[in-house]
Design an enzyme around this catalytic site. Structure first.
Site, PDB file in Angstrom:
ATOM      1  CG  ASN A 287      -2.167  -0.858   1.015  1.00  0.00           C
ATOM      2  OD1 ASN A 287      -2.609  -1.063  -0.112  1.00  0.00           O
ATOM      3  ND2 ASN A 287      -2.716  -1.362   2.108  1.00  0.00           N
TER       4      ASN A 287
ATOM      5  CD  GLU B  66      -3.072  -7.028   6.309  1.00  0.00           C
ATOM      6  OE1 GLU B  66      -2.113  -6.961   7.095  1.00  0.00           O
ATOM      7  OE2 GLU B  66      -4.006  -6.196   6.302  1.00  0.00           O
TER       8      GLU B  66
END
Length: 279
Positions: free
Chosen positions: A167, A203
């Site tokens: 990210n 995640e």
């Protein structure tokens, strides 16, 4: 009518009570048609039962009843053509016909509203139990499932290694694409297995297995890990996952904790591996 109330209130047999009541109404309508010889628009009574049948028995059973009803009505008309004469205008008959058409309007409106509500409830259910990003069921759905059923024997957590770096380096949009691809890979790998894949949060993905053999579960999880490690996600780096699993024993939340501990055990020691916690 008393027997239909008995079935409805005492035995909770709604369909049987509905069909008995509809049969009584049909018989009364036909007897009225025969007795008044089509005076006062008696043939308009044919419109009464279809409304009641849909209202009392639902669309599917109501249509079945209506098929039998209209077959009987056609037979009645054919065998009584010489009896029924053209009816003269009657205010009472007009009122009767108007009431029946109002019932039709009410019932059609009710069915439209019911269909809209069912569609709305379905969408709300999807919002409550599905992850909007991956399309998988969410954690809430999985917890409700394992609480209600005892058909699942193993629980596994799949966590993306170093996902924060993905990210930070490539942006959250790229991270979302990676998660979507991961969900697809896991589903495809378990396509023919008795297993459910869900988005656990962030995640992490969760999988419940109906199979009771630890060796088979480990093989499936290893296949998932291998498929992910060998996939090119087009983000400029390799994507791997750490997987921890545990058997369902005792309180299901204890199993979640054991699988979580097994997953962190992999994270701390090597990553990109599978670890099955033992009892």
């Amino acid at each position: 009518s008393y027997f239909s109330l008995y079935l409805l209130l005492k035995k909770q047999k709604v369909r049987a009570a509905a069909f008995i009541l509809l049969s009584i109404v049909m018989g009364l309508c036909f007897l009225t048609m025969l007795q008044v010889n089509n005076r006062s628009y008696s043939l308009a009574l044919v419109l009464l039962c279809p409304v009641l049948s849909i209202f009392l028995a639902g669309i599917r059973l109501g249509m079945l009843f209506n098929s039998l009803y209209f077959a009987a009505y056609i037979w009645l008309c054919i065998t009584h053509f010489d009896v029924w004469k053209p009816a003269s205008f009657s205010p009472i008959g007009l009122i009767q016909l108007s009431i029946i058409f109002l019932c039709y309007f009410y019932e059609s409106s009710r069915l439209r509203i019911q269909t809209a509500l069912e569609s709305s409830n379905k969408k709300l259910s999807e919002l409550a139990f599905k992850d909007p990003l991956t399309g998988l069921y969410n954690r809430r759905y999985l917890e409700d499932l394992v609480l209600q059923e005892n058909t699942y024997h193993y629980f596994a957590l799949v966590d993306v290694d170093d996902f924060k770096q993905i990210n930070d380096e490539f942006g959250h949009q790229t991270g979302d694409l990676v998660l979507t691809q991961l969900a697809q890979i896991i589903q495809n790998t378990l396509q023919n297995q008795e297993a459910l894949v869900t988005r656990w949060g962030g995640e992490e993905f969760a999988i419940v297995f109906a199979g009771s053999e630890a060796q088979n579960v480990t093989q499936f999880l290893e296949k998932i890990r291998s498929e992910i490690a060998s996939t090119d996600f087009s983000v400029g780096r390799k994507i791997t996952v750490s997987i921890g699993a545990a058997p369902f024993e005792g309180e299901y939340r204890d199993t979640f904790i054991k699988a979580d501990e097994a997953m962190y055990h992999v994270k701390q020691h090597c990553k990109n591996a599978v670890y099955l916690a033992h009892t």
